[in-house]
Every structure is written in structure tokens, then in C-alpha cells.
Design an enzyme around this catalytic site. Structure first.
Site, PDB file in Angstrom:
ATOM      1  N   HIS A  82       0.741  -1.300  -0.062  1.00  0.00           N
ATOM      2  CA  HIS A  82       0.044   0.221  -0.163  1.00  0.00           C
ATOM      3  C   HIS A  82       0.796   1.266  -0.079  1.00  0.00           C
ATOM      4  O   HIS A  82       1.872   1.371   0.594  1.00  0.00           O
ATOM      5  CB  HIS A  82      -1.094   0.099   1.224  1.00  0.00           C
ATOM      6  CG  HIS A  82      -1.804   1.127   0.986  1.00  0.00           C
ATOM      7  ND1 HIS A  82      -2.740   1.289   0.696  1.00  0.00           N
ATOM      8  CD2 HIS A  82      -1.565   2.305   2.098  1.00  0.00           C
ATOM      9  CE1 HIS A  82      -3.296   2.544   0.882  1.00  0.00           C
ATOM     10  NE2 HIS A  82      -2.807   3.297   1.640  1.00  0.00           N
ATOM     11  N   ASP A 161     -15.015   2.645   8.215  1.00  0.00           N
ATOM     12  CA  ASP A 161     -14.204   3.495   8.028  1.00  0.00           C
ATOM     13  C   ASP A 161     -14.677   4.475   7.148  1.00  0.00           C
ATOM     14  O   ASP A 161     -14.203   5.805   7.103  1.00  0.00           O
ATOM     15  CB  ASP A 161     -13.144   2.775   7.529  1.00  0.00           C
ATOM     16  CG  ASP A 161     -12.101   3.563   6.579  1.00  0.00           C
ATOM     17  OD1 ASP A 161     -11.460   4.478   7.774  1.00  0.00           O
ATOM     18  OD2 ASP A 161     -11.554   3.797   5.608  1.00  0.00           O
ATOM     19  N   ARG A 168     -14.600  12.620   9.662  1.00  0.00           N
ATOM     20  CA  ARG A 168     -13.774  13.516  10.131  1.00  0.00           C
ATOM     21  C   ARG A 168     -13.216  14.471   9.304  1.00  0.00           C
ATOM     22  O   ARG A 168     -12.683  15.567   9.493  1.00  0.00           O
ATOM     23  CB  ARG A 168     -12.561  12.319  10.010  1.00  0.00           C
ATOM     24  CG  ARG A 168     -12.486  11.322  11.357  1.00  0.00           C
ATOM     25  CD  ARG A 168     -11.499  10.233  11.031  1.00  0.00           C
ATOM     26  NE  ARG A 168     -10.291  10.587  10.815  1.00  0.00           N
ATOM     27  CZ  ARG A 168      -9.318   9.846   9.995  1.00  0.00           C
ATOM     28  NH1 ARG A 168      -9.713   8.669   9.372  1.00  0.00           N
ATOM     29  NH2 ARG A 168      -8.063  10.407   9.643  1.00  0.00           N
ATOM     30  N   SER A 183      -7.234   3.716   9.871  1.00  0.00           N
ATOM     31  CA  SER A 183      -8.094   3.560   8.550  1.00  0.00           C
ATOM     32  C   SER A 183      -7.509   3.070   7.493  1.00  0.00           C
ATOM     33  O   SER A 183      -8.137   2.170   6.784  1.00  0.00           O
ATOM     34  CB  SER A 183      -8.483   5.341   8.246  1.00  0.00           C
ATOM     35  OG  SER A 183      -9.033   5.555   7.124  1.00  0.00           O
ATOM     36  N   LYS A 187      -8.538  -1.109   6.046  1.00  0.00           N
ATOM     37  CA  LYS A 187      -8.736  -1.610   4.720  1.00  0.00           C
ATOM     38  C   LYS A 187      -7.714  -2.794   4.115  1.00  0.00           C
ATOM     39  O   LYS A 187      -8.047  -3.531   3.315  1.00  0.00           O
ATOM     40  CB  LYS A 187      -8.746  -0.296   3.821  1.00  0.00           C
ATOM     41  CG  LYS A 187      -9.968   0.562   3.749  1.00  0.00           C
ATOM     42  CD  LYS A 187      -9.871   1.819   3.133  1.00  0.00           C
ATOM     43  CE  LYS A 187      -8.855   2.863   3.872  1.00  0.00           C
ATOM     44  NZ  LYS A 187      -9.345   4.204   3.707  1.00  0.00           N
TER      45      LYS A 187
HETATM   46  N1  URA Z   1      -6.089   7.971   3.780  1.00  0.00           N
HETATM   47  C1  URA Z   1      -7.068   6.876   4.487  1.00  0.00           C
HETATM   48  O1  URA Z   1      -7.622   6.004   3.935  1.00  0.00           O
HETATM   49  N2  URA Z   1      -7.634   7.075   5.649  1.00  0.00           N
HETATM   50  C2  URA Z   1      -7.146   8.549   6.445  1.00  0.00           C
HETATM   51  O2  URA Z   1      -7.593   8.614   7.396  1.00  0.00           O
HETATM   52  C3  URA Z   1      -6.250   9.246   5.733  1.00  0.00           C
HETATM   53  C4  URA Z   1      -5.787   9.062   4.230  1.00  0.00           C
END
Ligand code: URA
Ligand code: CA
Length: 442
Positions: A82, A161, A168, A183, A187
Site C-alpha cells: 500500500h 471506516d 472526520r 483507517s 482496509k
Molecule cells: N487515507 C485514508 O485511507 N484514511 C485516512 O484517514 C487518511 C488517508
């Protein structure tokens, strides 16, 4: 449980229990806890932080809010990669076939781009016929047969999320290391791999502009991985200037093909080699960095990496003629060369501005609903540290519509700062974060 009490506890800097965190996230995703309570909690986390244990618990509560991909039908250790998002970041397009060619399966979920950063799914869709919307069963079959497949994120991956990130975004609580780390990791964990190699970018074009913040984010993500039994390491890499020379969808496919042939830009090649090396080590394929790196170099030299790219593209319905002849990829109507009006050395190339220039030409989305033009973008001819004369070509714009062209020409020339002092190119790989901490990469 009592939500106001949990909020007060975090506000006062105390550690929440696993049950309290699960209660908050479950309640929120079921609509039983309202936005205003969750945003008060997020603001408390912003100020008070979370322990490694709390961060891992929050991550797993979000993972469990939706579907989890089951990759157990694929033998061996599945390693995901990632990147925290950058400009002209072509690494996945190179890494996936590269690592698969060495015999480590790649089963990857990727995203689309937004704003100045591009997404792997959009880039792949610039190959005529290529489909990333494949059913789960087909995805697994492709990985079993060819060792490689890339699909778009399924709708029900970590819905908590998605909801929390949206909240947020409008409550001033994005910029919290434990919230960002959980977050991203939620994923990755829901996507099913056993081990994760992170590429955490730092600099002007990155989410984390300062290196120290990038290291702290990497440490938080590596800690989550280890707490939940997924081996994780993070490379900290430079995003003060774009990676490689190409910024644009079809243009980056071409750059990936060049790199798989061994003729790619040096920075892109070096970063892919480093990330690929860590993937092979986590997969348990090799014992030492040197062996893993040699294996990657070998598949580039003997053509196996390029052949794997062809197999990948044909497996997902893409036209493989584009691999042997990248001229068959979408082409722009017009190419506009930008020349230097000064002599000297390139001091800086503002990555974020270059990404926005590509977006204004149509290569990216300003809002989720925007359509992408695959053919357009920015090709750099010079990088930081290079010498230029008056009239040296700095970049070529790939253009289909003249609409934003005058603005982009002006912004591009301003984004490439030229000065008299000679400067060193920025260091590409700043270090690696393992559970033991941040070290030099060698
Ligand atoms: N990218 C994400 O997937 N989550 C965040 O909180 C910030 C950047
Ligand atoms: Ca690039």
C-alpha cells in the site's frame, strides 16, 4: 455502556477498553450512535491520541464492520502493498507483475484517484478492454492461475471506516496519526493478505509533508499489523518531486512497461526494487535482501516480468498489443513542450502542483463524479538537481482540450523552480520502519 462517559474518558486522556471501542464503532455503523457523539470522540482522540492497543482495537472493529476477503484458497503467504498516495506513483503497476513473476502471488484491491493523486484502478482502465470490476470468484481464479489480479474495492469493505472518514473530513479530525493509521490498515486487513508492505511517502506531494510525521504514521501502522498478526514493514520514500517522469494514466502504463523492460526511470526502478524486495522477504521466499533483489533483477533481465504483465492484462480482458506497442494506448491530440526561460539547476519540482496540473488537463478528478481522460497528463524531462539552459525542454503536456492550457502552462513553469546553485537530488528512500523502529535502508 454509556457513550458520553466513553467520550469523557478519552477527553481526559484515559485508555478505552476493547469493548468500549467496539461499542462505539458498532453503534455508529448501525446508526445507533449519532454523528455528533462520534465527532466529539474523534476530537478527543485528536488531542489525546490512542495507545497501540487502542489503535489496533479500533482497526479491528472497523474491519469487522463489513466483508473480509478470504484468500485462503491461494497457497502460500499473500503479501499486499500500500502506498499512502503520491504524484505519478506508478509502483503498483510495476510491482504486481514483478513480484508475481518471481512466484509470489499478488491478489490486490486498489482504489481510484482523487485530487492531485492518481489511482491504480484508473491507470489500468486506460488499457483498452481492461476490467477491474471482476467478481470475487474470477479474481481468485486469476490469482490461482497466473499469480496476479487487481480489482476495485468491493462496496462493503470497512463501511465503518468510510463513514468515520467522511465525518472526520468535515470535523477537522483527519490529521490524527492513530485515526489515519487505523483507517488505512483496516482496509488492508479486510482485503485479506497475510503480510503488508507499506510505502509511506513524505514531502510536498504526500499526505505527510514532514518526514518525522511520515515515520510516526509508519510506526503506528506497523504496530497495528503486528498486534493483529499481519507482518508489516514500511519504507519511507520521497514525494517532494513526482516519481518517475510520467504523470497521467496511459502515460504511467507506458512508464510501467518501460520499467518492467529494464528501461524505466531510475527512481521508479529503485523504489519498486526496494518494495518488491520487502514483499519477497515477508512472503518467506528468500532469506536475505540481496537474494530477493537479485531475483527481481533477474526477471526484468530475462523478460519474465514483462511476460507476466501480458498475462495479467490479457487475464483481465485488456488488449495486450498495448504492451508490445504502447503507441496503441490512448494518445492525446496535441503535445505542448514547455521550455526553460532560465539557465541553472532545478531546485525543486513541487509534486502537488504537478499533480494538480495533470488533473486540470483531465488526468484526474476534482470531485468523485468527474470523468478521467486517459490520454492526457504531464511528462517531465528534468528532475531535481539537473542542469538546464534557456530553451531546454522541461516538460511536455499531453493535451486533448485547450480549455485549461494557458493556466496549466503558467503553473507548470512556476512549479519547476530553477536557481543558480547546484543541488543534490533528494534521497529517494529515507529509511525503513520495522517493529524494532526506524532504520536506514541498505
Ligand atoms: N487515507 C485514508 O485511507 N484514511 C485516512 O484517514 C487518511 C488517508
Ligand atoms: Ca510516474
Amino acid at each position: 455502556m454509556n457513550t458520553p462517559e466513553i467520550i469523557r474518558k478519552k477527553r481526559d486522556g484515559k485508555e478505552l477498553t476493547t469493548e468500549e471501542l467496539r461499542y462505539l464503532i458498532e453503534g455508529y455503523s448501525k446508526g445507533e450512535i449519532p454523528d455528533y457523539q462520534l465527532s466529539a470522540w474523534a476530537m478527543a482522540v485528536y488531542y489525546q491520541g490512542m495507545t497501540a492497543r487502542e489503535t489496533a482495537d479500533l482497526t479491528m472493529a472497523m474491519v469487522e464492520s463489513g466483508d473480509q476477503v478470504d484468500l485462503s484458497a491461494i497457497p502460500g503467504v499473500k503479501v499486499d502493498k500500500h502506498s499512502t498516495g503520491g504524484v505519478g506513483d506508478t509502483t503498483t503497476l510495476v510491482l504486481a507483475p514483478l513480484v508475481a513473476a518471481v512466484g509470489v502471488p499478488v491478489a490486490k484491491m486498489s482504489g481510484r484517484g482523487l485530487g492531485h493523486t492518481g489511482g491504480t484502478i484508473d491507470k489500468l482502465e486506460s488499457i483498452p478492454g481492461f476490467s477491474t470490476e471482476i467478481p470475487n470468484k474470477k479474481f481468485l481464479e486469476l490469482v490461482q492461475k497466473s499469480g496476479i489480479a487487481v480489482m476495485g474495492q468491493t462496496a462493503n469493505l470497512t463501511p465503518a471506516d468510510k463513514q468515520l472518514y467522511g465525518l472526520r473530513d468535515v470535523t477537522g479530525t483527519v490529521e490524527s496519526i492513530p485515526l489515519i493509521a487505523s483507517s488505512i490498515m483496516s482496509k488492508k486487513i479486510a482485503a485479506g493478505s497475510d503480510a503488508i508492505v507499506l510505502d509511506v511517502k513524505t514531502g510536498d506531494g504526500a499526505f505527510m509533508k514532514e518526514e518525522a510525521d511520515a515515520v510516526r504514521l509508519a510506526e503506528a501502522m506497523v504496530a497495528i499489523g503486528h498486534q493483529v498478526g499481519r507482518k508489516t514493514v514500511a519504507i519511507i520514500s520521497d514525494m517532494s518531486q513526482p516519481l518517475g517522469y510520467a504523470i497521467g494514466n496511459a502515460m504511467e502504463i507506458r512508464e510501467a512497461i518501460d520499467t518492467l523492460r529494464g528501461e524505466g526511470p531510475e527512481d521508479l526502478t529503485d523504489l519498486c526494487t526496494a518494495l518488491g524486495t520487502e514483499m519477497l522477504l515477508l512472503a518467506g521466499k528468500y532469506e536475505t535482501r540481496q537474494e530477493a533483489t537479485q531475483a527481481l533483477q533477474q526477471v526484468i533481465e530475462n523478460g519474465a516480468a514483462l511476460e507476466k504483465m501480458e498475462e495479467f492484462v490479457s487475464g483481465q480482458g485488456g488488449d495486450i498489443a498495448t504492451i508490445t506497442d504502447p503507441g496503441k494506448l490512448p494518445q492525446p491530440k496535441e503535445k505542448v513542450v514547455i521550455h526553460s526561460d532560465k539557465a541553472g539547476y532545478i531546485q525543486r519540482i513541487h509534486a502537488e502542483e504537478i499533480g494538480l496540473c495533470a488533473m486540470r488537463l483531465g488526468a484526474g478528478r476534482a470531485t468523485k463524479a468527474d470523468q478521467i481522460d486517459f490520454a492526457v497528463g504531464v511528462e517531465l524531462h528534468r528532475k531535481v538537481g539537473d542542469a538546464v539552459e534557456v530553451g531546454t525542454p522541461l516538460a511536455t503536456l499531453y493535451v486533448n482540450s485547450e480549455k485549461n492550457l494557458p493556466e496549466v502552462e503558467k503553473r507548470l513553469i512556476a512549479a519547476m523552480e530553477i536557481g543558480e546553485q547546484s543541488v543534490q537530488a533528494p534521497m529517494l528512500i529515507r529509511g525503513i520502519v520495522t517493529p524494532e523502529g526506524f532504520h536506514q535502508y541498505k
